[in-house]
Design an enzyme around this catalytic site. Sequence first.
Site, mmCIF file in Angstrom:
data_model
loop_
_atom_site.group_PDB
_atom_site.id
_atom_site.type_symbol
_atom_site.label_atom_id
_atom_site.label_comp_id
_atom_site.label_asym_id
_atom_site.label_seq_id
_atom_site.Cartn_x
_atom_site.Cartn_y
_atom_site.Cartn_z
ATOM 1 N N ALA B 237 7.420 -3.604 9.622
ATOM 2 C CA ALA B 237 7.694 -3.679 8.183
ATOM 3 C C ALA B 237 6.857 -2.673 7.396
ATOM 4 O O ALA B 237 6.014 -1.962 7.954
ATOM 5 C CB ALA B 237 7.440 -5.096 7.679
ATOM 6 N N HIS B 238 7.078 -2.639 6.107
ATOM 7 C CA HIS B 238 6.402 -1.658 5.255
ATOM 8 C C HIS B 238 4.893 -1.832 5.253
ATOM 9 O O HIS B 238 4.371 -2.925 5.251
ATOM 10 C CB HIS B 238 6.928 -1.676 3.823
ATOM 11 C CG HIS B 238 7.062 -3.011 3.174
ATOM 12 N ND1 HIS B 238 7.618 -3.162 1.938
ATOM 13 C CD2 HIS B 238 6.728 -4.249 3.572
ATOM 14 C CE1 HIS B 238 7.612 -4.430 1.612
ATOM 15 N NE2 HIS B 238 7.084 -5.114 2.569
ATOM 16 N N ASN B 239 4.227 -0.682 5.265
ATOM 17 C CA ASN B 239 2.773 -0.630 5.133
ATOM 18 C C ASN B 239 2.031 -1.230 6.312
ATOM 19 O O ASN B 239 0.820 -1.461 6.235
ATOM 20 C CB ASN B 239 2.326 -1.286 3.816
ATOM 21 C CG ASN B 239 2.889 -0.545 2.625
ATOM 22 O OD1 ASN B 239 3.914 -0.950 2.059
ATOM 23 N ND2 ASN B 239 2.304 0.574 2.294
#
Lengths: 346, 346, 346
Positions: B237-239
């Site tokens: 997922a993001h980051n």
Amino acid sequence: MAVRLAELAVRFGCELRGDPEVCVDRVAALENAPAGALSFLANPRYLKHLATTSASAVVLDAASAAACPVPALIAANPYATYARIAQVLHPDAAFNGGRHASAVVEGGASIDPTAWVAAGSYVGRNARIGARSYVGPGCVILEDAVLGADCRLVARVTLCRAVRIGDRCVFAPGAVIGADGFGHAPDQDGYVKIPQVGTVLIGDDVDVGANTTIDRGTIGDTVVEDGVKIDNLVMVAHNVRIGAHTVIAAMVGIAGSATIGQRCMLGGQSGIVGHLSICDNVALTGKTMVSRSITKPGVYSGNLPADEARSFRRNSARFQKLDELARRVRRLEGGLAEETKEDTDE
Amino acid sequence: MAVRLAELAVRFGCELRGDPEVCVDRVAALENAPAGALSFLANPRYLKHLATTSASAVVLDAASAAACPVPALIAANPYATYARIAQVLHPDAAFNGGRHASAVVEGGASIDPTAWVAAGSYVGRNARIGARSYVGPGCVILEDAVLGADCRLVARVTLCRAVRIGDRCVFAPGAVIGADGFGHAPDQDGYVKIPQVGTVLIGDDVDVGANTTIDRGTIGDTVVEDGVKIDNLVMVAHNVRIGAHTVIAAMVGIAGSATIGQRCMLGGQSGIVGHLSICDNVALTGKTMVSRSITKPGVYSGNLPADEARSFRRNSARFQKLDELARRVRRLEGGLAEETKEDTDE
Amino acid sequence: MAVRLAELAVRFGCELRGDPEVCVDRVAALENAPAGALSFLANPRYLKHLATTSASAVVLDAASAAACPVPALIAANPYATYARIAQVLHPDAAFNGGRHASAVVEGGASIDPTAWVAAGSYVGRNARIGARSYVGPGCVILEDAVLGADCRLVARVTLCRAVRIGDRCVFAPGAVIGADGFGHAPDQDGYVKIPQVGTVLIGDDVDVGANTTIDRGTIGDTVVEDGVKIDNLVMVAHNVRIGAHTVIAAMVGIAGSATIGQRCMLGGQSGIVGHLSICDNVALTGKTMVSRSITKPGVYSGNLPADEARSFRRNSARFQKLDELARRVRRLEGGLAEETKEDTDE
């Protein structure tokens, strides 16, 4: 397409009760079937909808036929018979052999003249596509891959190098067959990729769901036997073998070199650890992890059901001390006759 | 391609026992290797196959060499040495630089003349593709994406806008790098999408499996460090940040802003909750959920193994009253010395 | 694009404290925002970064405004307001209507003149694409599919035959909408495929993540209501219905004919068994399996957290005898008042 009940009865070996000239042209559910629709009753739970159905005919078993207010096609296995009739009423779109002008076909590829290669698809060197197979838009078939007869690649399917597919297989969009297995040898500075020199062998009548991946073997092949049905987003790792007529629900993961028997049913999100084997006729309920070989047919489970979070958290905290709790119980028992095998294992 | 053992011994620093003129041209397993094949022995479990192997040579360690009936290449790390030799015997297909006539390359894109862009692929504005990189059929590389040297996108890989990929990375079909992270701000009438303005940074020597997705960062970037190996159908997922040389098995999910250390091994179907961190050298067994940060290297588990469904159901019903059971045990104990920490936490 | 704070305050109904002529042209996190950036404070946890921020302006609530060292846009819901402003500062790339020369559009397809069909995309017979919708590279839209206005298919999205999508929906790469549901009737020699004659209906403002699959209905349709947000690698099976504004994290699997209420939040890797229903306002924590209908709003869990493997293994072995342990405790209690409901169920 509209078909007379008389024709369906003959073709599918059903006893017909009612007017043989009635025609049906589609399928529908008992409870909201319009006129012209064929419905079915396979589960007693839906018997309540039978009396009021507006279907033009119903496929059902002999026991339920008396309660059927409309023409009935009586079958020993109503669900399977319904499925076969539904295939007749709702056929895949017909197509002519050939290829779309935008398809790219490399030298040495052999495409049966009755097969279709759709827009934007790619067929690599020496790949082979069998009679009446349909390769939908945006598919990629890499070099030396072999696709049998009467297969259907709906769209955007990838068949990697040298995979071999039997006849009458269906691949949903996004399926990837024959990507490299996941093999890396640890070395002092990280990992060295192990070439995956096997391939994937898929039998006849296999269905593969959307975005499912079946990896090629490291040495030797990944094998999917005849009649296996695989749902979406399933992972089949390198050198797995799946026995004939096994059904695999969505999001199941099967790790490398596992062997699954015939006629198994693997529930959604289940996981099979690598290098073990599961015998024929095993069913897993959803989200079950198999970490030891299963040698006895039956139903297996392994996942706790949902509970209110507060309650689950309390029980889960207790779980983390369950071994201690068991010891405390034994102490209370005074270490007498109740002492059980797992206690002596400590 | 056929190679003399003498050459392999020199190139990979092995001691050779046996005829240096023997040639091998492929790899195979000990137990069914044909003449001309190279095999390996890295796990004592397979020692039984050594005596009867028909391989033309075997890579193994010094301790096993005496038992080898055919020429032996002796290596300190036979598995990694075997992997390197296998790469020589089974190289990826050679290609020339350039692009297929059906590939679409937008203005401002910069493609190294030694790189190949295959049929039906798309390269967006200002994207860059490094030397000797291979972009297979049906790939989509959106604007401003940067792909390093010696990378291999097998087919139908998507690199979204402005992602940056290092050198020697391999992407299996269906991988999606840089889709928008999943961010929506709740509002009275539903959700408002939060633009994902970060990107994805992938280091060197990273492998990404089929249909795996690595999302771009919300603000700041998603980072995959050098040497990370990711299997199929994984979600990053993001980051998220993944430390160097970490290995991630199929179907692992890593939620937003989690940080994974170096040289970790995440077992298949594991899940990592967002915003936590896992230190270096952590291994998770399959299907484990990590819901708190892990600060101590080691092996962690969290999933019950499969049991017969009837038995599992009974135990699972008891689990739902486990807290109560523990209280009952404490009551039996009379609240004496056995009273334990978790009891006093109630 | 650079925008004056005065304009943002008016447009988004914020109170502005500070110089209305200040411009912002991007978003950034409080702790590392460059000059020219807009940041936000929605979570008190990040309050520590406010005092030292170099952002040119911050969106926050009235309570935090006094502590803001730079111009402040005060909003009742800072996160949602930030999201709306971020959409203005980071708009999707503009495009003109039309189609790339390499796109293939079949007869009868109707594409609004303001919509764009990118390179290598395919639009089947009688498909319809609404105003200002963007169909990115490598998408496949099969016959009779309907896409509303202002939708965005980033790249390599598949919309199968006759699916119907509302307005303002976003589809990430690899999403597959409308593949055949997984239905096979058992027969003596294996399985007979059940034609999936329903379709998929998706409302307005729905987001679908990368490589997510939403299958078409068997009879009747799979329905995703307005405002639903779905992350990557999610499986939505045939005839599922998902209520408005429900949020589904990555890798969730929803089995056939399940009904999910409105405003639910399904944690990553959760699984919902088929044919059950979940009421409105239910949240599942990660990896939870729901095997019975949920009729009461609240938070539900079902997955044990990770523990050190050795400890987990011991507790897990005890779990396999938990029913027996409970019986032993009852025996110790003498079968008296403590006898509880589940004991009498045996």
